[in-house]
Motif scaffolding. Structure first.
Motif, PDB file in Angstrom:
ATOM      1  N   PRO A 185       0.882  -1.289   0.111  1.00 23.17           N
ATOM      2  CA  PRO A 185      -0.145   0.194  -0.113  1.00 23.17           C
ATOM      3  C   PRO A 185       0.901   1.124  -0.191  1.00 23.17           C
ATOM      4  O   PRO A 185       1.723   1.430   0.968  1.00 23.17           O
ATOM      5  CB  PRO A 185      -0.600  -0.228   1.249  1.00 23.17           C
ATOM      6  N   GLY A 186       0.612   1.961  -0.810  1.00 21.79           N
ATOM      7  CA  GLY A 186       1.319   3.433  -0.824  1.00 21.79           C
ATOM      8  C   GLY A 186       2.384   3.347  -1.867  1.00 21.79           C
ATOM      9  O   GLY A 186       2.774   4.516  -2.343  1.00 21.79           O
ATOM     10  N   MET A 187       2.671   2.257  -2.425  1.00 25.18           N
ATOM     11  CA  MET A 187       3.740   2.225  -3.199  1.00 25.18           C
ATOM     12  C   MET A 187       3.681   2.748  -4.609  1.00 25.18           C
ATOM     13  O   MET A 187       4.358   3.603  -5.048  1.00 25.18           O
ATOM     14  CB  MET A 187       4.443   0.931  -3.293  1.00 25.18           C
ATOM     15  N   PHE A 188       2.538   2.559  -5.325  1.00 28.35           N
ATOM     16  CA  PHE A 188       1.964   3.098  -6.422  1.00 28.35           C
ATOM     17  C   PHE A 188       0.731   3.923  -6.320  1.00 28.35           C
ATOM     18  O   PHE A 188      -0.222   3.631  -5.546  1.00 28.35           O
ATOM     19  CB  PHE A 188       1.703   1.696  -7.318  1.00 28.35           C
ATOM     20  N   LYS A 189       0.667   5.012  -7.071  1.00 27.69           N
ATOM     21  CA  LYS A 189      -0.444   5.849  -7.115  1.00 27.69           C
ATOM     22  C   LYS A 189      -1.559   5.536  -7.862  1.00 27.69           C
ATOM     23  O   LYS A 189      -2.681   5.741  -7.716  1.00 27.69           O
ATOM     24  CB  LYS A 189      -0.040   7.199  -7.222  1.00 27.69           C
ATOM     25  N   ALA A 190      -1.232   4.656  -9.072  1.00 31.48           N
ATOM     26  CA  ALA A 190      -2.287   4.128  -9.802  1.00 31.48           C
ATOM     27  C   ALA A 190      -1.961   2.620 -10.590  1.00 31.48           C
ATOM     28  O   ALA A 190      -0.644   2.460 -10.363  1.00 31.48           O
ATOM     29  CB  ALA A 190      -2.831   5.176 -10.993  1.00 31.48           C
ATOM     30  N   THR A 191      -2.740   2.048 -10.710  1.00 33.44           N
ATOM     31  CA  THR A 191      -2.688   0.576 -11.421  1.00 33.44           C
ATOM     32  C   THR A 191      -3.466   0.270 -12.542  1.00 33.44           C
ATOM     33  O   THR A 191      -4.566   0.807 -12.328  1.00 33.44           O
ATOM     34  CB  THR A 191      -2.739  -0.419 -10.167  1.00 33.44           C
ATOM     35  N   ALA A 192      -2.714  -0.292 -13.459  1.00 33.00           N
ATOM     36  CA  ALA A 192      -3.686  -0.653 -14.728  1.00 33.00           C
ATOM     37  C   ALA A 192      -3.297  -2.148 -15.060  1.00 33.00           C
ATOM     38  O   ALA A 192      -2.017  -2.335 -14.948  1.00 33.00           O
ATOM     39  CB  ALA A 192      -3.406   0.382 -15.854  1.00 33.00           C
ATOM     40  N   ALA A 193      -4.380  -2.873 -15.241  1.00 30.26           N
ATOM     41  CA  ALA A 193      -4.103  -4.283 -15.639  1.00 30.26           C
ATOM     42  C   ALA A 193      -4.998  -4.612 -16.871  1.00 30.26           C
ATOM     43  O   ALA A 193      -5.936  -4.325 -17.030  1.00 30.26           O
ATOM     44  CB  ALA A 193      -4.515  -5.189 -14.545  1.00 30.26           C
TER      45      ALA A 193
END
Length: 330
Positions: A185-193
Motif C-alpha cells: 500500500p502506498g507504493m503506487f499511485k495508480a494501477t492498470a491491468a
C-alpha cells in the motif's frame, strides 16, 4: 476494466515513456554501484536513442543477472543526484520479457511520456511476479522482492527514479500490477491491468500441460492443477478450500466503460482471454460487494489475447496514469 489507486482502480492497458540519455553517466554509475549488497548494475547498454538496458545482478534471484529496460524522459541524467523523475512501471506478460513493451507497441514514440521515467523489468518467462515457495526452500526466484525492494531502491538511489510511481501490466503482468498495489500500500499511485490474471482462484486454463505455459529449455511454468490451487513450487500448499476472495481489497474503486472487439477477425476467440474475462468479472463483483466506490468495468468480451488491444488500452489509460503522477504529459 479501469483502476486508479488514489480514488479509483484501473484494469486496462499500461503506459510507456520516451526519453533521452547522457551516455557517459550510466557507465560511471554502474562502476559506483558495484559491490553493493542487494542489487547492483554490472553493465549498461544503450539500445536506442531513448532506451537503456541495465544488467542487474540480484541477490533475490540467487545472484543471477537480469535485464531492466528504461525509457528515459527529456533531460534525464542519472548523474544529477538532485533531480528525480516520476516513474511508470510496465510489467510484461507470460512468454515475454523486458523488451516486450518497446518491441510490440509504440510507447517509445509516445510524446506524452517524455516527462516520466518508464521502468520495464525482467520478470521471468513465467515468474508470476511472486517470491516462489519452492517446496518450502524459498530462494530463487523471488521476483516480488527483486522488483519492490532491490530494484526500486537501486533506481531511486542511482538512476533518477522518484517516489511517485504508477504500475501497469498485461496478462501475467496485469496480475503483478494488481498484487504489487495490494501487497505494498502506498507504493503506487495508480494501477492498470490489461487482460490480467486478476482472480487466480477462478483460473480454468493454467493446467499442467497448457501450451501457453510451457516452452522447451525453460523452467516449467507454475501449474494450476485445479482452480485456486497453484503448484507447490510457486505458492505452496494451502490448507482447506481455496480462498475465493481476491487479494485486491476495497482500497481502489474501479471505473467502467464498455467496448467491442473491432480488432479481431470474424469468429476469432481465445480460451485464455475468455478465462481472464471471467476472472475480471469476479474481481469487479468482489470490489462492488465490499463497497469500493465507482465500481465499473471495461469489458468488451472474450476475444483474442493480443497486442493490438493492449496497445489501445495503454493509450486509453495513459491520462489516468499521468494524472496520478501529477503530469499532463506535456
Amino acid at each position: 476494466m479501469f483502476t486508479n489507486v488514489r480514488a479509483r482502480f484501473l484494469l486496462t492497458l499500461a503506459v510507456l515513456l520516451a526519453a533521452v540519455l547522457t551516455p557517459a553517466a550510466p557507465r560511471a554509475l554502474a562502476a559506483d554501484t558495484a559491490r553493493r549488497p542487494g542489487a547492483e548494475v554490472v553493465a549498461v547498454t544503450r539500445v536506442a536513442d531513448r532506451q537503456v538496458d541495465l544488467s542487474v545482478r540480484s541477490t533475490a534471484l540467487g545472484d543471477r543477472t537480469v535485464n531492466v529496460r528504461l525509457l528515459t524522459p527529456d533531460g534525464w541524467n542519472p548523474g544529477e543526484r538532485h533531480r528525480h523523475w516520476s516513474t511508470l512501471w510496465l510489467l510484461h506478460g507470460c512468454c515475454g520479457d523486458y523488451t516486450s513493451w518497446t518491441s510490440m507497441t509504440d510507447v517509445a514514440r509516445t510524446d506524452s511520456l517524455r516527462d516520466v521515467l518508464v521502468v520495464m523489468p525482467e520478470a521471468g518467462w513465467n515468474g508470476w511476479y511472486s517470491d516462489w515457495w519452492n517446496h518450502g526452500r524459498g530462494g530463487d526466484p523471488a521476483w516480488e522482492t527483486f522488483h519492490t525492494k532491490e530494484l526500486r531502491h537501486l533506481l531511486e538511489r542511482d538512476w533518477g527514479a522518484g517516489h511517485d510511481r504508477v504500475v501497469a501490466g498485461l496478462s501475467m503482468g496485469g496480475q503483478g500490477a494488481l498484487l504489487y498495489a495490494a501487497r505494498h500500500p502506498g507504493m503506487f499511485k495508480a494501477t492498470a491491468a490489461y487482460s490480467g490474471s486478476a482472480h487466480p482462484p477462478r483460473c480454468r486454463v493454467g493446467r499442467p500441460h497448457h501450451g501457453l505455459l510451457r516452452r522447451p529449455g525453460h523452467r516449467p511454468a507454475p501449474r494450476l492443477g485445479r482452480p485456486g490451487r497453484p503448484a507447490p513450487d510457486l505458492a505452496g500448499p494451502r490448507p482447506g478450500p481455496p480462498r475465493q476472495t481476491p487479494e485486491i481489497t476495497p482500497r481502489l474503486p474501479v471505473l467502467r466503460r464498455r467496448h467491442h472487439r473491432p480488432l479481431d477477425p470474424p469468429g476469432a476467440t481465445s480460451a485464455l482471454e475468455a478465462d481472464f474475462n471471467r476472472q475480471n468479472h469476479a474481481l469487479a463483483a468482489e470490489l462492488k460487494r465490499v463497497g469500493a466506490r465507482q465500481v465499473t468495468t471495461h469489458f468488451y468480451g472474450p476475444g483474442t489475447h493480443g497486442w493490438p488491444y493492449w496497445e489501445r488500452e495503454l493509450h486509453a489509460s495513459l491520462p489516468m496514469l499521468l494524472e496520478a503522477l501529477g503530469t499532463d504529459g506535456g
